[in-house]
Design a protein around this motif. Structure first.
Motif, PDB file in Angstrom:
ATOM      1  N   UNK A  21       0.868  -1.189   0.090  1.00  0.00           N
ATOM      2  CA  UNK A  21       0.112   0.032  -0.115  1.00  0.00           C
ATOM      3  C   UNK A  21       0.942   1.184  -0.175  1.00  0.00           C
ATOM      4  N   UNK A  22       1.670   1.020   0.709  1.00  0.00           N
ATOM      5  CA  UNK A  22       2.691   2.382   0.753  1.00  0.00           C
ATOM      6  C   UNK A  22       3.593   2.547  -0.387  1.00  0.00           C
ATOM      7  N   UNK A  23       4.151   1.382  -1.152  1.00  0.00           N
ATOM      8  CA  UNK A  23       4.514   1.597  -2.444  1.00  0.00           C
ATOM      9  C   UNK A  23       3.586   2.254  -3.481  1.00  0.00           C
ATOM     10  N   UNK A  24       2.315   1.952  -3.494  1.00  0.00           N
ATOM     11  CA  UNK A  24       1.543   2.207  -4.275  1.00  0.00           C
ATOM     12  C   UNK A  24       1.220   3.587  -4.121  1.00  0.00           C
ATOM     13  N   UNK A  25       1.286   4.125  -2.805  1.00  0.00           N
ATOM     14  CA  UNK A  25       1.008   5.496  -2.452  1.00  0.00           C
ATOM     15  C   UNK A  25       2.064   6.451  -3.035  1.00  0.00           C
ATOM     16  N   UNK A  51      -6.565   0.918   6.048  1.00  0.00           N
ATOM     17  CA  UNK A  51      -6.169   2.310   5.759  1.00  0.00           C
ATOM     18  C   UNK A  51      -4.565   2.167   6.515  1.00  0.00           C
ATOM     19  N   UNK A  52      -3.826   2.792   5.710  1.00  0.00           N
ATOM     20  CA  UNK A  52      -2.214   2.523   6.189  1.00  0.00           C
ATOM     21  C   UNK A  52      -1.532   3.682   6.233  1.00  0.00           C
ATOM     22  N   UNK A  53      -2.450   4.836   6.542  1.00  0.00           N
ATOM     23  CA  UNK A  53      -1.801   6.181   6.733  1.00  0.00           C
ATOM     24  C   UNK A  53      -1.837   6.819   8.248  1.00  0.00           C
ATOM     25  N   UNK A  54      -1.898   5.820   9.244  1.00  0.00           N
ATOM     26  CA  UNK A  54      -2.207   6.162  10.469  1.00  0.00           C
ATOM     27  C   UNK A  54      -1.057   7.116  10.885  1.00  0.00           C
ATOM     28  N   UNK A  61       6.308  11.879   4.341  1.00  0.00           N
ATOM     29  CA  UNK A  61       7.656  12.279   4.026  1.00  0.00           C
ATOM     30  C   UNK A  61       8.114  11.116   2.900  1.00  0.00           C
ATOM     31  N   UNK A  62       7.570   9.881   3.259  1.00  0.00           N
ATOM     32  CA  UNK A  62       7.533   8.862   2.257  1.00  0.00           C
ATOM     33  C   UNK A  62       7.445   9.363   0.603  1.00  0.00           C
ATOM     34  N   UNK A  63       6.225  10.111   0.579  1.00  0.00           N
ATOM     35  CA  UNK A  63       5.573  10.447  -0.732  1.00  0.00           C
ATOM     36  C   UNK A  63       6.398  11.815  -1.072  1.00  0.00           C
TER      37      UNK A  63
END
Length: 328
Positions: A21-25, A51-54, A61-63
């Motif tokens: 999910x984070x890679x997809x974001x 939902x992985x945005x807690x 920062x990742x994005x």
């Protein structure tokens, strides 16, 4: 042209992982940057397996590291869960890493249920009532005006763009009073949208950061080559909405053909209401529905959002939406 932005809840699909999910974001944010989206936001939610945005600031920062020009930020940070000083430090750090690109949308809901709110160790009622004062305290840290007696490091002097979020009239009134941009959550709570927009515009007071109202409205987009395919792809989000409204959050499920027809009158009515601010269909259909929504509301900016089980289908949907917005 009405600006268009992207809200991503970083969905975890059934059979998928948080890492995926984070890679997809990051991939989705790069895609949004390429197709002219003004900003990419993630939202703070807790205790929801889908939902992985807690850890919202970490995801931003990742994005931010995966992109170069698009504004990135929170839509939003649920201020009752945090001290204003901690938020100033986190977003001051983000501003130092990605200068001139950081947005901070502020909400007064907990982003969770009572049980999870208790686990966060915050008093829901008192902190919600303290929301306006917390916003002012946060502004003071960024302005480094000495009112708190504390210098936020990082944070002091940071150029973070503040927004007030809401799904009721409270946020509209506060944003108007403080002269801040306002984002209304019409993508899932459209009931008070028109009244909130009117309240914000009529009560707006110019400020040092904004000389006239700037209203952003949430809007769901599910686009595909045909109306039928778009309706099919939208059923993943529809299933997730129904699950949340019946008290059980789930990972984003695969689409199901004929899903709405099997819901029954009560379920169909609920979905019809919650998803009334939506465009579902082919490029022509989506363009027509977007134009009608903008004409009716006069929104300065749309915060487009959608969750699809297939990542590539979601990227294509956003491409169609961006092309439709540019065409308008």
């Amino acid at each position: 042209m009405t600006a268009y932005a992207l809200l991503d809840l970083v969905p975890v699909v059934q059979g998928g992982t948080v890492s995926q999910a984070l890679a997809n974001a990051a991939d989705l944010a790069r895609h949004a940057e390429q197709f002219g989206f003004s900003r990419y936001w993630v939202a703070e939610h807790h205790g929801m397996e889908g939902i992985a945005s807690a850890a919202t600031a970490v995801v931003i920062a990742h994005v931010g590291a995966a992109t170069s020009t698009i504004r990135v930020g929170a839509g939003g940070i649920m201020l009752p869960n945090h001290s204003p000083l901690q938020v100033a430090e986190q977003f001051g750090t983000l501003d130092a890493l990605f200068p001139g690109r950081i947005d901070l949308g502020l909400g007064r809901a907990p982003g969770s249920d009572q049980r999870v709110a208790h686990a966060i160790r915050r008093s829901l009622e008192s902190d919600s009532n303290a929301f306006p004062q917390d916003v002012l305290e946060l502004q003071s840290y960024f302005a480094d005006d000495g009112k708190t007696g504390i210098v936020a490091t990082p944070g002091a002097g940071a150029h973070v763009k503040l927004w007030i979020l809401g799904s009721s009239l409270f946020g509209a009134q506060l944003a108007a009073m403080l002269g801040l941009p306002y984002a209304f959550a019409s993508h899932f709570a459209p009931g008070l949208m028109d009244e909130a927009a009117d309240t914000y515009r009529r009560g707006f007071r110019p400020s040092a950061v904004l000389d006239k109202p700037h209203l952003m409205l949430g809007f769901n987009v599910f686009a595909a080559d045909s109306d039928e395919e778009a309706e099919y792809l939208a059923t993943s989000q529809q299933q997730a909405f129904v699950a949340i409204r019946t008290g059980r959050g789930i990972k984003l499920p695969p689409p199901v053909r004929g899903y709405r027809e099997r819901l029954g009158a009560q379920g169909e009515a609920m979905l019809g209401q919650v998803l009334s601010a939506s465009a579902i269909g082919s490029p022509e259909t989506v363009s027509r529905q977007l134009a009608a929504f903008i004409e009716r509301t006069g929104a300065d900016e749309l915060m487009l959002t959608s969750a699809m089980f297939d990542h590539d289908a979601r990227k294509k949907s956003l491409t169609i939406a961006a092309e439709a917005m540019r065409g308008l």
